[in-house]
Design an enzyme around this catalytic site. Structure first.
Site, PDB file in Angstrom:
ATOM      1  N   ARG A  27       6.583  -6.615  -9.860  1.00  0.00           N
ATOM      2  CA  ARG A  27       7.724  -7.348 -10.389  1.00  0.00           C
ATOM      3  C   ARG A  27       7.293  -8.778 -10.680  1.00  0.00           C
ATOM      4  O   ARG A  27       6.514  -9.369  -9.928  1.00  0.00           O
ATOM      5  CB  ARG A  27       8.886  -7.363  -9.379  1.00  0.00           C
ATOM      6  CG  ARG A  27       9.677  -6.065  -9.318  1.00  0.00           C
ATOM      7  CD  ARG A  27      10.430  -5.788 -10.624  1.00  0.00           C
ATOM      8  NE  ARG A  27      11.203  -4.561 -10.591  1.00  0.00           N
ATOM      9  CZ  ARG A  27      10.785  -3.363 -11.042  1.00  0.00           C
ATOM     10  NH1 ARG A  27       9.564  -3.229 -11.549  1.00  0.00           N
ATOM     11  NH2 ARG A  27      11.581  -2.315 -10.989  1.00  0.00           N
ATOM     12  N   PHE A  68       0.841  -1.206   0.000  1.00  0.00           N
ATOM     13  CA  PHE A  68       0.000   0.000   0.000  1.00  0.00           C
ATOM     14  C   PHE A  68       0.870   1.248   0.000  1.00  0.00           C
ATOM     15  O   PHE A  68       0.691   2.171   0.778  1.00  0.00           O
ATOM     16  CB  PHE A  68      -0.932  -0.038   1.220  1.00  0.00           C
ATOM     17  CG  PHE A  68      -2.166   0.813   1.074  1.00  0.00           C
ATOM     18  CD1 PHE A  68      -3.023   0.650  -0.002  1.00  0.00           C
ATOM     19  CD2 PHE A  68      -2.476   1.774   2.035  1.00  0.00           C
ATOM     20  CE1 PHE A  68      -4.166   1.433  -0.130  1.00  0.00           C
ATOM     21  CE2 PHE A  68      -3.616   2.561   1.920  1.00  0.00           C
ATOM     22  CZ  PHE A  68      -4.456   2.387   0.833  1.00  0.00           C
ATOM     23  N   GLU A  81      11.841 -11.505 -17.536  1.00  0.00           N
ATOM     24  CA  GLU A  81      11.539 -10.703 -18.719  1.00  0.00           C
ATOM     25  C   GLU A  81      12.836 -10.216 -19.378  1.00  0.00           C
ATOM     26  O   GLU A  81      13.840 -10.030 -18.674  1.00  0.00           O
ATOM     27  CB  GLU A  81      10.603  -9.531 -18.369  1.00  0.00           C
ATOM     28  CG  GLU A  81      11.174  -8.502 -17.423  1.00  0.00           C
ATOM     29  CD  GLU A  81      10.137  -7.436 -17.038  1.00  0.00           C
ATOM     30  OE1 GLU A  81       9.096  -7.789 -16.467  1.00  0.00           O
ATOM     31  OE2 GLU A  81      10.417  -6.256 -17.317  1.00  0.00           O
ATOM     32  N   HIS A 125       5.903  -4.448 -19.830  1.00  0.00           N
ATOM     33  CA  HIS A 125       6.445  -3.572 -18.774  1.00  0.00           C
ATOM     34  C   HIS A 125       6.280  -2.088 -19.153  1.00  0.00           C
ATOM     35  O   HIS A 125       7.257  -1.349 -19.262  1.00  0.00           O
ATOM     36  CB  HIS A 125       7.923  -3.907 -18.496  1.00  0.00           C
ATOM     37  CG  HIS A 125       8.366  -3.506 -17.124  1.00  0.00           C
ATOM     38  ND1 HIS A 125       9.310  -4.188 -16.394  1.00  0.00           N
ATOM     39  CD2 HIS A 125       7.990  -2.459 -16.325  1.00  0.00           C
ATOM     40  CE1 HIS A 125       9.505  -3.590 -15.223  1.00  0.00           C
ATOM     41  NE2 HIS A 125       8.713  -2.528 -15.159  1.00  0.00           N
TER      42      HIS A 125
END
Ligand code: DGY
Length: 323
Positions: A242, A156, A271, A289
């Site tokens: 991520r 958060f 990635e 991304h």
């Protein structure tokens, strides 16, 4: 006096590259290709500052190279899990990042994925392009509502809160969140948000689960098969944080078995390689991304790195030092 030598690993927005060129003796990666570990080592040995970005890996093996000249890694990006922080500390290397400026654009991408996943946007686009669309009919590609449903945020921080604002004030969504430490009361009040005592509680309750925790060892595969099994069959998982926060194979199995309704991913384990298992599924929306990829945000990120370099080379306090 000679200008400090600065090495930039990838292309940056040209307005920021121009400012860098005016202030520093800069080497740019003009063909914008991913560089190798040996090229990073060479840069650490021959430049005063190296400015990597989130796709450049700086493990201990690279950072521990002998005869280093580099004193500062000015990271272009807020996340720095691609840099071995302990090794950097041991080497007295300063690391800076670019917080704050990519909050809204990244939250926008998380909302984009939420909407795409809920309303089967990517699937619809594929249908139209395939020329197999037979025209409107009452049961075609029925999907899930977004307005008035429950958004569960794991983590958060700034980006999660920005997404919560868009979801709550824009789409009337009920906000629940999990964060190990307390959250500010005025933010909770503004969002009429509820803090869950556990991730389990959040996963069992949310219609949309959005991940906003940093990558790296502590959150590696936080969302594993056991966690996915707790989600409602009608729920969607959104990841703009991520890739390694989610166990990809477990997600593929879950989506294949339709144990959840869908997923929207902007980030991937390993990635830019994306697991074939994801590519073959209809109920997952995939973006490359793109979180911070607006012209204004990427320019601001570059400016942030520049401010950190300027502060470092003029001996001032660094605005965004992480190590
Ligand atoms: C970051 O800055 O960490 C983002 O992932 C880039 O979009």
């Amino acid at each position: 006096m000679n200008k400090p030598k600065v090495f930039i690993t990838r292309r940056w927005p040209s307005s920021v590259e121009d400012k860098l060129k005016a202030r520093y003796d800069v080497t740019l990666n003009s063909d914008d290709r991913p560089l190798t570990a040996d090229e990073f080592k060479h840069a650490l040995q021959h430049y005063d500052a190296v400015c990597p970005t989130v796709c450049d890996s700086f493990p201990a093996e690279v950072l521990n190279v002998e005869n280093k000249r580099c004193k500062i890694l000015g990271n272009f990006g807020v996340g720095y899990n691609h840099i071995d922080i302990e090794a950097a500390k041991a080497q007295n290397l300063i690391i800076t990042n670019t917080p704050g400026v990519l909050t809204e654009s990244t939250a926008d991408i998380a909302m984009t994925l939420l909407l795409m996943s809920a309303r089967r946007g990517a699937e619809g686009d594929r249908l139209v392009r395939s020329k197999k669309w037979q025209g409107w009919c009452p049961t075609q590609m029925m999907s899930s509502d977004v307005t008035g449903t429950t958004l569960g945020l794991i983590g958060f921080g700034r980006i999660a809160q920005a997404m919560a604002r868009k979801a709550h004030h824009g789409f009337g969504m009920k906000i629940i969140f999990f964060k190990p430490s307390p959250a500010e009361q005025n933010i909770i009040d503004d969002l009429q948000a509820t803090r869950c005592d556990s991730i389990k509680e959040l996963l069992q309750t949310a219609d949309f689960v959005s991940l906003h925790c940093p990558g790296g060892e502590p959150t590696h595969h936080l969302i594993n098969q056991k966690m996915l099994d707790l989600m409602k069959p009608s729920a969607h998982l959104i990841n703009s944080a991520r890739g390694d926060v989610v166990d990809t194979q477990a997600l593929i199995n879950t989506l294949k078995a339709k144990k959840i309704a869908g997923a929207g991913l902007d980030v991937f384990e390993g990635e830019p390689n994306v697991d074939e298992g994801l590519l073959n599924l209809e109920n997952v929306s995939l973006l490359p991304h793109l979180g911070s990829a607006t012209i204004a945000t990427r320019t601001s990120m570059g400016e942030k790195v520049l401010h950190n370099l300027d502060a470092f080379f003029s001996g001032k306090a660094l605005p965004n030092q992480v190590v």
